[in-house]
Design an enzyme around this catalytic site. Structure first.
Site, short mmCIF file in Angstrom:
data_model
loop_
_atom_site.label_atom_id
_atom_site.label_comp_id
_atom_site.label_asym_id
_atom_site.label_seq_id
_atom_site.Cartn_x
_atom_site.Cartn_y
_atom_site.Cartn_z
N MET A 163 0.85 -1.20 0.00
CA MET A 163 0.00 0.00 0.00
C MET A 163 0.88 1.24 0.00
SD MET A 163 -3.45 -0.95 2.04
CE MET A 163 -2.86 -0.67 3.67
N GLN A 211 -10.27 -2.55 2.33
CA GLN A 211 -9.81 -3.27 3.52
C GLN A 211 -9.82 -2.39 4.78
OE1 GLN A 211 -5.89 -4.04 1.50
NE2 GLN A 211 -5.10 -3.90 3.57
N GLY A 258 11.16 -2.94 5.24
CA GLY A 258 10.44 -4.22 5.21
C GLY A 258 9.96 -4.51 3.78
N HIS A 259 9.31 -3.49 3.17
CA HIS A 259 8.87 -3.67 1.77
C HIS A 259 10.08 -3.91 0.86
CE1 HIS A 259 5.60 -0.86 3.34
NE2 HIS A 259 4.91 -1.90 2.92
N ASP A 290 2.40 -9.34 8.83
CA ASP A 290 0.94 -9.52 8.73
C ASP A 290 0.69 -11.03 8.68
OD1 ASP A 290 -0.01 -6.72 8.48
OD2 ASP A 290 1.35 -6.74 6.78
N LEU A 300 9.08 -2.91 11.57
CA LEU A 300 8.80 -1.82 10.63
C LEU A 300 7.35 -1.89 10.18
CD1 LEU A 300 11.99 -1.56 8.40
CD2 LEU A 300 11.45 -0.47 10.56
N SER A 301 6.72 -0.73 10.11
CA SER A 301 5.33 -0.63 9.66
C SER A 301 5.11 0.78 9.15
CB SER A 301 4.39 -0.89 10.85
OG SER A 301 3.09 -0.40 10.56
N SER A 302 4.32 0.92 8.11
CA SER A 302 4.02 2.26 7.60
C SER A 302 3.28 3.07 8.66
CB SER A 302 3.16 2.17 6.34
OG SER A 302 3.81 1.36 5.40
N ARG A 303 2.61 2.38 9.58
CA ARG A 303 1.84 3.09 10.62
C ARG A 303 2.74 3.60 11.76
NH1 ARG A 303 -2.39 -0.86 8.97
NH2 ARG A 303 -4.15 0.40 8.23
O1 PAF Z 1 -0.18 -5.92 3.40
C1 PAF Z 1 -0.60 -4.94 2.73
O2 PAF Z 1 0.07 -3.93 2.58
C2 PAF Z 1 -1.99 -5.02 2.11
O3 PAF Z 1 -2.87 -5.69 2.93
C3 PAF Z 1 -1.97 -5.65 0.70
C4 PAF Z 1 -1.54 -7.10 0.73
C5 PAF Z 1 -1.03 -4.85 -0.20
C6 PAF Z 1 -3.37 -5.59 0.09
O4 PAF Z 1 -3.82 -4.28 -0.03
#
Ligand code: PAF
Length: 289
Positions: free
Chosen positions: A38, A69, A44-45, A158, A192-195
């Site tokens: 997202m 979501q 992490g990404h 996640d 790590l998290s975007s939040r």
């Molecule tokens: O993990 C995420 O960032 C989101 O849930 C995903 C898998 C990109 C779906 O929008």
């Protein structure tokens, strides 16, 4: 198609263009790797994108804040949108494509399909965010179809989401391989998290209780504790030391089914969701015996 390295990544914003590129890549016999995100990318990404680069011929990172979501009242509107910075980061590792569609094209007027995965979605995140996994499963299936990926990469942070995606793939016979990559942490242990960027500096410090609680759980289990409620009480006691932390759940379950365990006899996953101020954080640890 971007053969020129200076053009990497090519940003694709239209669904039909993404589909055209994906079909061309498949015709050329390329193995396509997808990293669904997202945006608001962090290391992490990036670790997912690096794993994808090692595995696939062509890497697509999707960058789409998926409205379906988020429930009303959640952070959809304030979720960070940083496409330019994301593209700059992905340039450094020469990702091939960034797929950043508009919500109106992903969900045009009249869109009313929904993918519902049962079982593993019904507890934990599913209890606190009842519509969340339908939104995730639906968008992930759309992204798989649009990119025709052979392999997709998700983060263990996640954890429940990874089980939902595996179930989606299994139940619907999707021709795609799923790779789950380890959690990446700051030096002090914060996952790590975007939040994380929502946290004030005091909250950022208090958020360390999540990893400390998971460490304690591992220490107790490794030293022979078999009673799950004892481990959970010890975790809750650590989290309670942070004044602004409120536990949504602290849970010990089977790593495959997520069924709650009261006795610890084999491998387990320990999962946490904690609100620190207004920010909801999740974290987990797999403990293998
Ligand atoms: O993990 C995420 O960032 C989101 O849930 C995903 C898998 C990109 C779906 O929008």
């Amino acid at each position: 198609m971007a053969e020129n390295q200076e053009l990497k990544p090519l940003v694709v914003t239209s669904v039909s263009e993404m589909q055209r590129i994906a079909s061309e890549l498949r015709r050329a016999g390329k193995r396509i790797g997808l990293v669904p995100t997202m945006g608001a990318l962090h290391l992490g990404h990036m670790s997912l994108a690096v794993a994808a680069k090692e595995d696939a011929d062509v890497v697509i990172v999707s960058d789409f804040v998926n409205p379906t979501q988020f429930a009303p009242g959640e952070d959809y509107d304030k979720y960070p949108r940083t496409l330019d910075a994301d593209v700059t980061l992905l340039q450094q590792i020469e990702v091939d494509y960034v797929f950043a569609p508009q919500p109106s094209e992903m969900y045009p007027d009249g869109f009313n399909a929904k993918v519902h995965i049962g079982g593993v979605t019904e507890l934990l995140e599913g209890e606190f965010r009842p519509t969340h996994f339908d939104g995730v499963a639906t968008v992930v299936l759309k992204l798989f179809n649009m990119t025709q990926a052979d392999v997709a990469f998700f983060g263990q942070k996640d954890y429940q989401q990874t089980l939902v995606i595996r179930k989606l793939v299994r139940d619907l016979n999707l021709p795609i391989e799923i790779v789950v990559c380890p959690i990446i942490r700051e030096r002090d242990g914060l996952a790590l998290s975007s939040r994380n960027q929502y946290l004030s500096s005091t909250e950022r410090q208090e958020a360390l209780v999540l990893n400390k609680a998971l460490e304690k759980a591992e220490e107790l289990i490794r030293s022979g504790e078999r009673d799950a409620p004892v481990v959970i009480d010890a975790m809750r006691a650590i989290i309670a030391t942070a004044p602004s932390a409120v536990v949504d759940y602290a849970y010990i379950g089977d790593p495959e089914s997520l069924v709650e365990l009261s006795r610890i006899a084999g491998d387990v996953v320990v999962l946490l969701a904690v609100r620190v101020g207004k920010t909801r954080l999740i974290d987990n640890r797999i403990i293998r015996r």
